[in-house]
Every structure is written in structure tokens, then in C-alpha cells.
Design a protein around this motif. Sequence first.
Motif, PDB file in Angstrom:
ATOM      1  N   ILE A  31     -51.553  59.772 -73.547  1.00 31.03           N
ATOM      2  CA  ILE A  31     -52.939  59.406 -73.712  1.00 31.03           C
ATOM      3  C   ILE A  31     -53.729  60.340 -72.553  1.00 31.03           C
ATOM      4  O   ILE A  31     -54.881  60.723 -72.839  1.00 31.03           O
ATOM      5  CB  ILE A  31     -53.331  58.031 -73.291  1.00 31.03           C
ATOM      6  CG1 ILE A  31     -52.887  57.285 -74.857  1.00 31.03           C
ATOM      7  CG2 ILE A  31     -54.653  57.700 -73.360  1.00 31.03           C
ATOM      8  CD1 ILE A  31     -52.770  55.863 -74.825  1.00 31.03           C
ATOM      9  N   ASP A  32     -53.414  60.324 -71.308  1.00 29.36           N
ATOM     10  CA  ASP A  32     -53.779  60.972 -70.353  1.00 29.36           C
ATOM     11  C   ASP A  32     -54.031  62.738 -70.654  1.00 29.36           C
ATOM     12  O   ASP A  32     -54.610  63.168 -70.166  1.00 29.36           O
ATOM     13  CB  ASP A  32     -53.106  60.815 -68.995  1.00 29.36           C
ATOM     14  CG  ASP A  32     -53.229  59.466 -68.285  1.00 29.36           C
ATOM     15  OD1 ASP A  32     -54.405  58.663 -68.759  1.00 29.36           O
ATOM     16  OD2 ASP A  32     -52.471  59.090 -67.432  1.00 29.36           O
ATOM     17  N   GLN A  33     -52.957  62.955 -71.577  1.00 25.85           N
ATOM     18  CA  GLN A  33     -52.940  64.314 -71.902  1.00 25.85           C
ATOM     19  C   GLN A  33     -53.692  64.699 -73.060  1.00 25.85           C
ATOM     20  O   GLN A  33     -53.927  65.803 -73.665  1.00 25.85           O
ATOM     21  CB  GLN A  33     -51.387  64.899 -72.177  1.00 25.85           C
ATOM     22  CG  GLN A  33     -50.676  64.800 -70.467  1.00 25.85           C
ATOM     23  CD  GLN A  33     -49.390  65.232 -70.731  1.00 25.85           C
ATOM     24  OE1 GLN A  33     -49.153  66.421 -71.138  1.00 25.85           O
ATOM     25  NE2 GLN A  33     -48.405  64.282 -70.483  1.00 25.85           N
ATOM     26  N   GLY A  34     -54.297  63.726 -73.708  1.00 23.20           N
ATOM     27  CA  GLY A  34     -55.492  63.711 -74.775  1.00 23.20           C
ATOM     28  C   GLY A  34     -54.517  63.620 -76.210  1.00 23.20           C
ATOM     29  O   GLY A  34     -55.000  64.209 -77.196  1.00 23.20           O
ATOM     30  N   VAL A  35     -53.247  63.237 -76.107  1.00 19.29           N
ATOM     31  CA  VAL A  35     -52.559  63.268 -77.447  1.00 19.29           C
ATOM     32  C   VAL A  35     -52.851  61.767 -77.898  1.00 19.29           C
ATOM     33  O   VAL A  35     -52.913  60.691 -77.282  1.00 19.29           O
ATOM     34  CB  VAL A  35     -50.779  63.316 -76.912  1.00 19.29           C
ATOM     35  CG1 VAL A  35     -50.280  62.987 -78.356  1.00 19.29           C
ATOM     36  CG2 VAL A  35     -50.666  64.484 -76.329  1.00 19.29           C
ATOM     37  N   ARG A  36     -52.957  61.703 -79.131  1.00 22.97           N
ATOM     38  CA  ARG A  36     -53.473  60.549 -79.871  1.00 22.97           C
ATOM     39  C   ARG A  36     -51.967  59.749 -80.244  1.00 22.97           C
ATOM     40  O   ARG A  36     -51.045  60.562 -80.864  1.00 22.97           O
ATOM     41  CB  ARG A  36     -54.187  60.733 -81.141  1.00 22.97           C
ATOM     42  CG  ARG A  36     -54.321  59.491 -82.043  1.00 22.97           C
ATOM     43  CD  ARG A  36     -55.719  59.579 -82.753  1.00 22.97           C
ATOM     44  NE  ARG A  36     -55.840  58.087 -83.107  1.00 22.97           N
ATOM     45  CZ  ARG A  36     -56.413  57.992 -84.558  1.00 22.97           C
ATOM     46  NH1 ARG A  36     -56.667  58.906 -85.149  1.00 22.97           N
ATOM     47  NH2 ARG A  36     -56.513  56.621 -84.912  1.00 22.97           N
ATOM     48  N   VAL A  37     -51.867  58.667 -79.864  1.00 27.46           N
ATOM     49  CA  VAL A  37     -50.582  57.822 -79.855  1.00 27.46           C
ATOM     50  C   VAL A  37     -50.872  56.578 -80.983  1.00 27.46           C
ATOM     51  O   VAL A  37     -51.931  55.770 -80.812  1.00 27.46           O
ATOM     52  CB  VAL A  37     -50.147  57.390 -78.508  1.00 27.46           C
ATOM     53  CG1 VAL A  37     -49.006  56.676 -78.646  1.00 27.46           C
ATOM     54  CG2 VAL A  37     -49.674  58.655 -77.473  1.00 27.46           C
ATOM     55  N   PHE A  38     -49.832  56.372 -81.714  1.00 27.40           N
ATOM     56  CA  PHE A  38     -50.018  55.307 -82.450  1.00 27.40           C
ATOM     57  C   PHE A  38     -48.963  54.116 -81.953  1.00 27.40           C
ATOM     58  O   PHE A  38     -47.646  54.391 -81.452  1.00 27.40           O
ATOM     59  CB  PHE A  38     -49.885  55.493 -83.956  1.00 27.40           C
ATOM     60  CG  PHE A  38     -50.714  56.522 -84.411  1.00 27.40           C
ATOM     61  CD1 PHE A  38     -51.956  56.132 -84.997  1.00 27.40           C
ATOM     62  CD2 PHE A  38     -50.495  57.701 -84.413  1.00 27.40           C
ATOM     63  CE1 PHE A  38     -52.779  56.980 -85.574  1.00 27.40           C
ATOM     64  CE2 PHE A  38     -51.464  58.898 -84.945  1.00 27.40           C
ATOM     65  CZ  PHE A  38     -52.481  58.509 -85.430  1.00 27.40           C
TER      66      PHE A  38
END
Length: 70
Positions: A31-38
Amino acid sequence: MNSRSDNVLVFTDLQRITGYQRRSDVERSLIDQGVRVFRGRTGPWTTLDLINQAAGIKPAAPDRYDADIL
């Protein structure tokens, strides 16, 4: 790779990629790197496309042909 399809990265893939073992650390790192996580029953997951998008890599445009090829 432990993913269900070539594009999906499951929790074990994300642990290996990030170097973290705990779910919260893996999620925070992505998330800190801007990746959307489910969040799934077996842990967080994402896709290779979402990781590439966070890195600023755009998918290749499909080949477009002119009417001249007819």
C-alpha cells in the motif's frame, strides 16, 4: 509461483516479493508503494497489472492496423 493464474499474486507470492512474513507488513509495504491490495480469506492478494500500474508501467496497446492491409 503459487498464483491461481499468471496475473494473480497470492499471499505467498507477496511474502517472497516483499521479504515480509506477517500479513500486516506485506499489506503495508504494498500500500505504501501505491499497489492496490485485496484482502482474501487466505491473505492479501493483488495482480501483476496492479503492481505494474503502481510502478508507472502501462500495458502495451493492442496492434492497430490500417485499412491498407486489406
